[in-house]
Design a protein around this motif. Structure first.
Motif, mmCIF file in Angstrom:
data_model
loop_
_atom_site.group_PDB
_atom_site.id
_atom_site.type_symbol
_atom_site.label_atom_id
_atom_site.label_comp_id
_atom_site.label_asym_id
_atom_site.label_seq_id
_atom_site.Cartn_x
_atom_site.Cartn_y
_atom_site.Cartn_z
ATOM 1 N N UNK A 257 -18.579 16.730 23.060
ATOM 2 C CA UNK A 257 -17.765 15.804 23.855
ATOM 3 C C UNK A 257 -17.358 16.447 25.168
ATOM 4 N N UNK A 258 -16.954 17.710 25.116
ATOM 5 C CA UNK A 258 -16.544 18.410 26.329
ATOM 6 C C UNK A 258 -17.684 18.523 27.318
ATOM 7 N N UNK A 259 -18.884 18.789 26.828
ATOM 8 C CA UNK A 259 -20.049 18.887 27.712
ATOM 9 C C UNK A 259 -20.327 17.555 28.409
ATOM 10 N N UNK A 260 -20.166 16.467 27.675
ATOM 11 C CA UNK A 260 -20.389 15.142 28.272
ATOM 12 C C UNK A 260 -19.308 14.849 29.306
ATOM 13 N N UNK A 261 -18.062 15.085 28.932
ATOM 14 C CA UNK A 261 -16.965 14.799 29.861
ATOM 15 C C UNK A 261 -17.079 15.631 31.134
ATOM 16 N N UNK A 262 -17.551 16.841 31.019
ATOM 17 C CA UNK A 262 -17.639 17.720 32.185
ATOM 18 C C UNK A 262 -18.684 17.269 33.187
ATOM 19 N N UNK A 263 -19.405 16.190 32.866
ATOM 20 C CA UNK A 263 -20.390 15.652 33.810
ATOM 21 C C UNK A 263 -19.932 14.343 34.439
ATOM 22 N N UNK A 264 -18.779 13.812 34.004
ATOM 23 C CA UNK A 264 -18.346 12.496 34.460
ATOM 24 C C UNK A 264 -17.464 12.542 35.690
ATOM 25 N N UNK A 265 -17.506 11.462 36.455
ATOM 26 C CA UNK A 265 -16.677 11.361 37.662
ATOM 27 C C UNK A 265 -15.412 10.543 37.404
ATOM 28 N N UNK A 288 -6.480 10.476 27.577
ATOM 29 C CA UNK A 288 -6.093 10.662 28.975
ATOM 30 C C UNK A 288 -6.044 12.147 29.311
ATOM 31 N N UNK A 289 -5.469 12.944 28.409
ATOM 32 C CA UNK A 289 -5.419 14.391 28.628
ATOM 33 C C UNK A 289 -6.818 14.970 28.738
ATOM 34 N N UNK A 290 -7.745 14.469 27.935
ATOM 35 C CA UNK A 290 -9.122 14.977 27.987
ATOM 36 C C UNK A 290 -9.764 14.682 29.343
ATOM 37 N N UNK A 291 -9.508 13.494 29.899
ATOM 38 C CA UNK A 291 -10.009 13.205 31.248
ATOM 39 C C UNK A 291 -9.478 14.235 32.240
ATOM 40 N N UNK A 292 -8.176 14.439 32.210
ATOM 41 C CA UNK A 292 -7.559 15.353 33.169
ATOM 42 C C UNK A 292 -8.065 16.779 32.980
ATOM 43 N N UNK A 293 -8.210 17.218 31.734
ATOM 44 C CA UNK A 293 -8.658 18.580 31.450
ATOM 45 C C UNK A 293 -10.079 18.828 31.922
ATOM 46 N N UNK A 294 -10.850 17.750 32.123
ATOM 47 C CA UNK A 294 -12.242 17.884 32.562
ATOM 48 C C UNK A 294 -12.456 17.459 34.007
ATOM 49 N N UNK A 295 -11.367 17.246 34.740
ATOM 50 C CA UNK A 295 -11.504 16.884 36.140
ATOM 51 C C UNK A 295 -12.079 15.505 36.358
ATOM 52 N N UNK A 296 -11.825 14.597 35.427
ATOM 53 C CA UNK A 296 -12.259 13.205 35.531
ATOM 54 C C UNK A 296 -11.101 12.373 36.059
#
Length: 367
Positions: A257-265, A288-296
């Motif tokens: 999941x983290x790898x996928x999120x780290x590619x999203x805008x 929401x926290x996961x978005x923020x933690x991945x720079x989304x």
């Protein structure tokens, strides 16, 4: 002799799969051990024919909360998690007995306080009882932790006298170390939806309705849907979508999941069942926290109040709805994403949470 290095975390249920509160507790436990040498024992409420209750383990002292072993008790409070009607009247007396037996401080993390609804719903009629239960638990707590200023005000209004600390919910999908270049180089047409089963389904429905309103500079060309149980309705909706390339990853592990999120805008969130809930309550959401933690950059189906911890505010809030949209310009996107990521790093990481709680977990209670 009470061991200063062991705490008891009480959960509303045991879960072997992904579970918001369970993930939060386990991630917190790992950070407390790594950074503060605090061990954790978990105790989950059990549901049986006689209701919801805590089954205290027996055996050696390490696993028996009736013995003088724990320096602190951390209660993860979700009102409906401990009572079918959201008012677990049995819980405060049990906590009091546990405190007396162990001499340990009670630290309560209020993931939920009480519910509200129309007069047709049981929450409307039982809200006073739910509030009274939350007040009793807060009053016996050495400190109470909430996720937003909205929850702080609600808890203060109960008049429990507890000391309140605010900390946003942590990411359920990790906290990668990212550079500005990694965040800036993302495809601005790649969108993410993540969360639990119901959140994913609701968000997907509103996202596809709003997709045509998103300006061309960020128009969704690719959509990743991450998390929740495998959902036939979500799968069929994605298979029927012809304008956007879609990818579905239910029941996904945190690493993938983290790898996928780290590619999203951008990350779409339709979190609230009711439009009158203040937007800053979103700080209780691990998605929401996961978005923020991945720079989304989080995007909502409607606008609202600024989301902040103290005076440290996130950019936006950004939204798209039938009445219009408020999104950054193409030139501003990378800076906004970096600001989101930096805000999370300053305010919401699990190590920040552990450092906030650790001083409260190593001394015996006199209460």
């Amino acid at each position: 002799m009470n061991e200063a290095g062991t705490i008891l975390q009480i959960l509303p249920r045991a879960s072997r799969g992904r579970d918001g509160v369970g993930d939060y507790a386990r991630t917190l436990a790992a950070s407390l051990k790594r950074r503060h040498q605090l061990e954790t024992t978990f105790l989950a409420a059990a549901t049986t024919a006689r209701g919801i209750h805590l089954d205290f383990p027996s055996g050696d002292g390490r696993d028996d909360p009736r013995l003088d072993h724990y320096s602190a008790i951390v209660l993860h409070y979700v009102n409906y998690g401990y009572g079918w009607r959201g008012a677990p009247l049995w819980l405060p007396p049990v906590l009091r007995r546990l405190q007396r037996a162990s001499g340990a401080r009670l630290v309560t993390i209020f993931h939920e306080l009480y519910a509200s609804g129309s007069w047709r719903q049981s929450a409307f009629w039982l809200r006073p009882l739910q509030m009274r239960t939350a007040r009793r638990i807060a009053a016996m707590s050495h400190v109470s932790l909430v996720s937003s200023e909205v929850f702080r005000q609600q808890l203060e209004s109960l008049g429990s006298g507890t000391r309140i600390v605010m900390h946003p919910v942590i990411s359920g999908f990790g906290e990668p170390v990212l550079s500005l270049a990694e965040i800036a180089s993302r495809d601005p047409h790649r969108w993410i939806i993540c969360g639990g089963t119901e959140l994913v389904e609701r968000s997907l429905r509103s996202f596809l309705s709003a997709a045509g309103l998103i300006p061309e500079r960020f128009a969704p060309h690719e959509l990743f849907v991450v998390g929740g149980r495998d959902n036939l309705a979500v799968r069929q909706t994605l298979e029927a979508e012809t304008k956007i390339r879609t990818h579905y990853h239910p029941e996904v592990g945190a690493t993938m999941a983290s790898e996928i999120l780290a590619s999203g805008a951008f990350g779409w969130m339709d979190y609230f069942h009711r439009p009158d809930v203040p937007l800053p309550v979103i700080l209780k959401s691990s998605a929401f926290a996961a978005y923020c933690a991945h720079g989304i950059i989080p995007v909502f189906p409607r606008g609202g109040a600024v989301i902040a911890t103290g005076r440290d505010a996130l950019p936006g809030p950004f939204f798209v709805d039938a009445a219009g949209q408020d999104l950054p310009s193409a030139a501003e996107r990378a800076g906004a994403a970096q600001a989101v990521y930096s805000w999370y790093s300053r305010n919401a990481t699990v190590d920040h949470l552990a450092a906030t709680l650790a001083p409260e977990l190593v001394r015996r209670s006199n209460r």
